[in-house]
Motif scaffolding. Structure first.
Motif, PDB file in Angstrom:
ATOM      1  N   GLY A 165      37.491 -75.543 -80.884  1.00  0.00           N
ATOM      2  CA  GLY A 165      36.838 -75.430 -82.187  1.00  0.00           C
ATOM      3  C   GLY A 165      37.015 -76.720 -83.032  1.00  0.00           C
ATOM      4  O   GLY A 165      38.009 -77.620 -82.819  1.00  0.00           O
ATOM      5  N   THR A 166      36.135 -77.124 -83.938  1.00  0.00           N
ATOM      6  CA  THR A 166      36.058 -78.497 -84.668  1.00  0.00           C
ATOM      7  C   THR A 166      36.144 -77.843 -86.254  1.00  0.00           C
ATOM      8  O   THR A 166      35.603 -78.632 -87.054  1.00  0.00           O
TER       9      THR A 166
ATOM     10  N   ASN B 282      31.472 -80.961 -75.840  1.00  0.00           N
ATOM     11  CA  ASN B 282      32.845 -81.682 -76.003  1.00  0.00           C
ATOM     12  C   ASN B 282      32.543 -83.098 -76.577  1.00  0.00           C
ATOM     13  O   ASN B 282      31.491 -83.692 -76.182  1.00  0.00           O
ATOM     14  N   ILE B 283      33.476 -83.420 -77.550  1.00  0.00           N
ATOM     15  CA  ILE B 283      33.289 -84.907 -78.059  1.00  0.00           C
ATOM     16  C   ILE B 283      34.945 -85.412 -77.544  1.00  0.00           C
ATOM     17  O   ILE B 283      35.940 -84.702 -77.791  1.00  0.00           O
ATOM     18  N   TYR B 284      34.891 -86.813 -77.286  1.00  0.00           N
ATOM     19  CA  TYR B 284      36.159 -87.386 -76.985  1.00  0.00           C
ATOM     20  C   TYR B 284      36.550 -88.027 -78.132  1.00  0.00           C
ATOM     21  O   TYR B 284      35.900 -89.264 -78.686  1.00  0.00           O
TER      22      TYR B 284
ATOM     23  N   GLY C  50      29.075 -80.888 -87.626  1.00  0.00           N
ATOM     24  CA  GLY C  50      27.440 -81.124 -88.082  1.00  0.00           C
ATOM     25  C   GLY C  50      26.744 -81.395 -86.985  1.00  0.00           C
ATOM     26  O   GLY C  50      25.490 -81.305 -86.928  1.00  0.00           O
ATOM     27  N   GLU C  51      27.218 -81.953 -85.771  1.00  0.00           N
ATOM     28  CA  GLU C  51      26.489 -82.520 -84.641  1.00  0.00           C
ATOM     29  C   GLU C  51      26.488 -81.287 -83.664  1.00  0.00           C
ATOM     30  O   GLU C  51      25.992 -81.507 -82.393  1.00  0.00           O
ATOM     31  N   GLY C  52      27.217 -80.020 -83.850  1.00  0.00           N
ATOM     32  CA  GLY C  52      26.991 -79.138 -82.721  1.00  0.00           C
ATOM     33  C   GLY C  52      28.280 -78.933 -81.829  1.00  0.00           C
ATOM     34  O   GLY C  52      28.214 -78.421 -80.843  1.00  0.00           O
ATOM     35  N   TYR C  53      29.287 -79.840 -82.080  1.00  0.00           N
ATOM     36  CA  TYR C  53      30.344 -80.097 -80.994  1.00  0.00           C
ATOM     37  C   TYR C  53      31.120 -78.683 -81.142  1.00  0.00           C
ATOM     38  O   TYR C  53      31.701 -78.444 -82.276  1.00  0.00           O
ATOM     39  N   GLU C  54      31.787 -78.477 -80.278  1.00  0.00           N
ATOM     40  CA  GLU C  54      32.567 -77.139 -80.066  1.00  0.00           C
ATOM     41  C   GLU C  54      34.155 -77.440 -79.901  1.00  0.00           C
ATOM     42  O   GLU C  54      34.828 -76.463 -80.232  1.00  0.00           O
ATOM     43  N   ARG C  55      34.372 -78.396 -79.435  1.00  0.00           N
ATOM     44  CA  ARG C  55      35.781 -79.002 -79.185  1.00  0.00           C
ATOM     45  C   ARG C  55      35.784 -80.387 -79.140  1.00  0.00           C
ATOM     46  O   ARG C  55      35.130 -80.966 -78.853  1.00  0.00           O
TER      47      ARG C  55
ATOM     48  N   GLY D  73      46.093 -78.911 -83.651  1.00  0.00           N
ATOM     49  CA  GLY D  73      45.339 -77.988 -82.861  1.00  0.00           C
ATOM     50  C   GLY D  73      45.156 -78.471 -81.473  1.00  0.00           C
ATOM     51  O   GLY D  73      44.410 -77.704 -80.607  1.00  0.00           O
ATOM     52  N   PHE D  74      45.378 -79.507 -80.962  1.00  0.00           N
ATOM     53  CA  PHE D  74      45.364 -80.086 -79.530  1.00  0.00           C
ATOM     54  C   PHE D  74      46.391 -79.532 -78.646  1.00  0.00           C
ATOM     55  O   PHE D  74      47.513 -79.232 -78.863  1.00  0.00           O
ATOM     56  N   GLN D  75      46.005 -78.952 -77.671  1.00  0.00           N
ATOM     57  CA  GLN D  75      46.667 -78.388 -76.671  1.00  0.00           C
ATOM     58  C   GLN D  75      46.510 -79.083 -75.392  1.00  0.00           C
ATOM     59  O   GLN D  75      45.626 -79.184 -74.796  1.00  0.00           O
ATOM     60  N   PRO D  76      47.845 -79.410 -74.270  1.00  0.00           N
ATOM     61  CA  PRO D  76      47.484 -79.758 -73.185  1.00  0.00           C
ATOM     62  C   PRO D  76      46.913 -79.077 -72.131  1.00  0.00           C
ATOM     63  O   PRO D  76      47.368 -77.749 -72.073  1.00  0.00           O
ATOM     64  N   VAL D  77      45.889 -79.600 -71.535  1.00  0.00           N
ATOM     65  CA  VAL D  77      45.307 -79.020 -70.315  1.00  0.00           C
ATOM     66  C   VAL D  77      45.579 -79.565 -69.092  1.00  0.00           C
ATOM     67  O   VAL D  77      45.676 -78.751 -67.973  1.00  0.00           O
TER      68      VAL D  77
END
Length: 343
Positions: free
Chosen positions: A165-166, A265-267, A296-301, A321-325
């Protein structure tokens, strides 16, 4: 555990290794939905492994129990960065990496024992060739494999973390700040804030090399100038009383691992607050501004990398809000073994 034998990875082992990868990926997706669905299919996993085996600088081995595949590992050697590559300077010379989908141990086998045998086989050749820095990635929550590599002297070094989520950042307050997107004329500002980030990583306890010397200036300026010319890669700078005090920058491609879902996804490439401005809400305000842009750009995470030893960065990102994957575990061999053994 039955006694297993170690030998070179052959093409006939691809199906068995692909099943291990697909099974692990299905299991890991139960914890991390951000992992790409494609690798739950053994055919997709086989294609991935086949490409890695064909790579020029790849070394691999399997552990077999009769006709059964007990485990496998595939490592890729990297000699060093091109002298004109800014990002390449961040890589450790003469290193070897094993990706999170480049190793696995079948159920019913002792992961500690199988990984030890596989690593013994591969590491002998790497050390003999002068590759002393080794890394292996594991998906967060895979305690079985993580413990096996910890048992071999590896330690957690980097986390790949995801913010699902953004949405707005709790507690963000931009009062007294002027946050602006960088343009081509701001390359110097971006360069100085990147240098601040570099000195932060050079500091204790991270001790991570960063190209901050004057001899790197031209290379760095060229790198950041090129970034500013690309659309969709915004760099936001926070100013207080006209002075730049922080930066958050994003890359639409970035360095998100390919086995994660890249759609939506945005980095987050760089995040830094000037030491004298820290603990004043600048970081949260910048992240909130960046997330508003991403929405605004439609990124979800949003995905980023953070050093486990980053005493200010890791707590900040995880609290917002960041969680390790995924974790990168690393081991540095004592280079004296090369001459002590007559190598």
């Amino acid at each position: 555990m039955a006694r297993v034998a170690i030998r070179a990875f052959e093409r006939g082992d691809l199906d068995g290794a692909a099943e291990l990868v697909a099974e692990a990926h299905r299991r890991d997706r139960e914890r991390h939905a951000v992992l790409a669905e494609a690798l739950t299919d053994a055919g997709e996993a086989r294609s991935l492994l086949a490409k890695r085996l064909e790579a020029e600088r790849t070394d691999s081995a399997v552990a077999v129990d009769g006709d059964a595949l007990a485990g496998f590992a595939i490592g890729e050697r990297a000699s060093g960065a091109p002298p004109d590559s800014y990002m390449g300077q961040l890589s450790t010379p003469r290193s070897v990496s094993i990706g999170s989908r480049g190793h696995g141990v079948a159920e019913g086998y002792d992961a500690n024992a199988v990984c030890r045998l596989l690593y013994r086989e591969l590491a002998a050749g790497w050390a003999a060739a002068g590759y002393f820095h080794h890394s292996v990635s594991v998906i967060a929550g895979d305690e079985r494999l993580q413990e096996a590599w910890f048992n071999l002297g590896f330690g957690r070094h980097v986390s790949v973390a995801v913010r699902e989520g953004t949405g707005p950042v709790a507690g963000a307050d931009a009062a007294g700040l002027d946050i602006r997107a960088c343009g081509g004329e701001d390359a110097g500002v971006l360069l100085e804030l990147a240098r601040t980030l570099g000195f932060h990583h050079l500091d204790s306890p991270m001790f991570m090399y960063w190209p901050v010397l004057p001899e790197h200036d031209a290379m760095a300026r060229g790198f950041f100038s090129a970034l500013l010319e690309e659309e969709g890669n915004p760099h936001f700078v926070a100013y207080r009383e006209g002075e730049p005090v922080g930066l958050t920058s994003f890359l639409k491609q970035g360095f998100t691992p390919p086995h994660m879902n890249l759609e939506g996804n945005i980095y987050l490439f760089m995040g830094i607050v000037d030491p004298e401005a820290q603990d004043g809400g600048v970081g949260r305000a910048l992240l909130d501004h960046g997330m508003a842009w991403a929405r605004g750009e439609g990124y979800e995470r949003c995905t980023l990398h953070v050093l486990s030893a980053n005493y200010s960065g890791e707590p900040f990102w995880f609290a917002n809000g960041f969680q390790p994957v995924e974790y990168s575990l690393e081991r540095q061999l004592d280079e004296r073994v090369a001459w002590a053994r007559g190598g």
